[in-house]
Design a protein around this motif. Structure first.
Motif, PDB file in Angstrom:
ATOM      1  N   LYS A 400      44.026   6.058 -28.861  1.00  0.00           N
ATOM      2  CA  LYS A 400      44.154   5.315 -27.602  1.00  0.00           C
ATOM      3  C   LYS A 400      44.535   3.850 -27.841  1.00  0.00           C
ATOM      4  N   LEU A 401      45.533   3.680 -28.688  1.00  0.00           N
ATOM      5  CA  LEU A 401      46.086   2.357 -28.957  1.00  0.00           C
ATOM      6  C   LEU A 401      47.494   2.278 -28.384  1.00  0.00           C
ATOM      7  N   ASP A 402      47.912   1.083 -28.020  1.00  0.00           N
ATOM      8  CA  ASP A 402      49.282   0.927 -27.530  1.00  0.00           C
ATOM      9  C   ASP A 402      50.192   0.258 -28.560  1.00  0.00           C
ATOM     10  N   ARG A 403      49.629  -0.013 -29.770  1.00  0.00           N
ATOM     11  CA  ARG A 403      50.395  -0.731 -30.787  1.00  0.00           C
ATOM     12  C   ARG A 403      49.924  -0.297 -32.173  1.00  0.00           C
ATOM     13  N   VAL A 404      50.853  -0.161 -33.116  1.00  0.00           N
ATOM     14  CA  VAL A 404      50.535   0.105 -34.519  1.00  0.00           C
ATOM     15  C   VAL A 404      51.326  -0.884 -35.366  1.00  0.00           C
ATOM     16  N   LEU A 405      50.670  -1.439 -36.374  1.00  0.00           N
ATOM     17  CA  LEU A 405      51.311  -2.381 -37.286  1.00  0.00           C
ATOM     18  C   LEU A 405      51.809  -1.621 -38.512  1.00  0.00           C
TER      19      LEU A 405
END
Length: 434
Positions: A400-405
């Motif tokens: 449930k994340l909107d961003r991945v590094l």
């Protein structure tokens, strides 16, 4: 009992001497809580120089040098230091400075684990005498769990690691800001980044120029600081098995480790049980040589799945002959782990896991019960872009994340796939906070 004349001489010499030049560390300690400050970490990671840093900060704030007492318990003049000598130390100080009774005084007790009865002395100094006490000890002799037990909530515990990349640059005289990132200074930064990836961050190694000397120092650390200390502390009988386990762990940096698989591989050579091998692995963690990261998920999932292994310093892989240019992705992942671990030492609520579904993502950072971020390390993204992006999107949806590094050698940019932002950034920039 040690003669007071010797103790007074040790006290005075430390106060009259100049504090050494040092590389400022980023670790911060809280002196306002009325507890002893305990600093642990591997030998040669810079604990003593951090004490000098704290002393210097106190002096800058107006604390007189006479109120600062530094004792190195590896000073041969006061060895062996016995339980009753702590009373002699206190008496010697107040005989030198009777006017200091009732004032705030700072005692720095370096490598205190070598002394008998230090726990009782620290409690008395801190509680009855009103002295602010700092204690240090090598991980193999003064472990965090032992401090917590011995001093029963009377300490704040801090841990120091070898230099971070930012601290390495500081040691080399490079202060990093926005201008340096975009100017010709960038090339010096990249040169030292390559050095950091090969030889790690132990301060002594960083400050040596010769490549062969760096390797010899790291090899000596493995022989004496880790192998020797583990054998002495835990009375390990099968030294060859321990040595081979250390080599195996180093050779499998950033890879899954399964105890039963390793046991099957070595049982013909070393007839050791799984419980004995598990104890050996615990020793490696106790002395802060290796760390094992669990899969993100429920407890049963964590128990069923292998853990990934990381080292306290990537230089050990080079020093043991396992380093090749193809290893850079492995080392990069370990470097990211060390930075995340540094953050977890600053914030005790942070935990580090890896994600494993249909694809894998290297790190999941959790604060309390909340997933804060997911990080994938892909050294050469062009060779595996589709796979890396697919894994990042899968993990983001699951967590449930909107961003991945995504951390790489040099690529930088941003893409949006299925509503998930994939931020691509060079590892060296991320390590410096950009």
């Amino acid at each position: 009992m040690l003669p007071k004349s010797v103790l007074k001489r040790v006290i005075m010499e430390a106060q009259e001497g100049e504090l050494p030049r040092l590389v400022r560390r980023d670790l911060r300690v809280d002196l306002g809580v009325g507890k002893a400050i305990a600093l642990v970490g591997p030998r040669r990671a810079g604990k003593t120089f951090f004490l000098y840093q704290v002393m210097g900060d106190l002096i800058k704030k107006g604390v007189e040098r006479e109120r600062i007492v530094y004792i190195n318990f590896e000073d041969e003049r006061i060895m062996p230091f016995r339980r009753e000598d702590f009373s002699g130390l206190l008496d010697s100080y107040y005989e030198l400075y009777p006017e200091m009774r009732g004032k705030r005084v700072y005692f720095f007790l370096d490598e205190v684990q070598n002394t008998e009865g230090w726990e009782v002395a620290v409690r008395r100094f801190q509680e009855r005498e009103g002295i602010q006490v700092f204690i240090t000890g090598s991980s193999s002799k003064l472990l965090s769990e032992e401090i917590s037990t011995s001093l029963r909530g009377r300490t704040l515990l801090y841990e120091i690691q070898p230099f971070s990349f930012l601290e390495l640059l500081r040691a080399r005289g490079i202060e990093v800001g926005e201008r340096e990132i975009h100017s010709s200074a960038r090339y010096r930064i990249l040169k030292y980044f390559e050095e950091y990836m090969r030889f790690g961050g132990f301060p002594e190694v960083v400050m040596v120029e010769d490549t062969n000397t760096k390797i010899r120092i790291l090899q000596e650390y493995l022989r004496t600081i880790y192998l020797r200390d583990i054998i002495d502390r835990y009375s390990v009988r099968n030294r060859s098995a321990l040595r081979d386990l250390i080599r195996y762990v180093i050779s499998h940096t950033s890879q899954p480790f399964t105890l039963r698989r390793y046991h099957r591989a070595i049982k013909q050579l070393y007839p050791l049980g799984i419980k004995t091998l598990q104890r050996y692995l615990d020793y490696l963690q106790d002395v802060r040589l290796a760390f094992f990261v669990e899969k993100y998920g429920k407890l049963k999932e964590q128990m069923r799945n292998p853990k990934k292994v990381y080292l306290i310093d990537v230089g050990f892989r080079h020093a043991t002959g396992f380093y090749t240019s193809e290893d850079l992705g492995i080392l990069a992942e370990n470097v990211v782990f060390l930075r995340l671990r540094e953050r977890s030492l600053e914030n005790p609520l942070l935990k580090i896991y890896y994600y494993k579904g249909r694809r894998e993502v290297d790190f999941v950072v959790v604060e309390g019960k909340d997933v804060k971020e997911a990080i994938q390390v892909s050294w050469e993204l062009d060779l595996s872009r589709e796979r890396e992006y697919e894994g990042a999107v899968e993990a983001a949806k699951k967590l449930k994340l909107d961003r991945v590094l995504i951390l790489t050698l040099e690529e930088e940019g941003e893409e949006n796939i299925e509503g998930i932002t994939l931020e691509v950034k060079p590892l060296w920039k991320w390590l410096l906070g950009f």
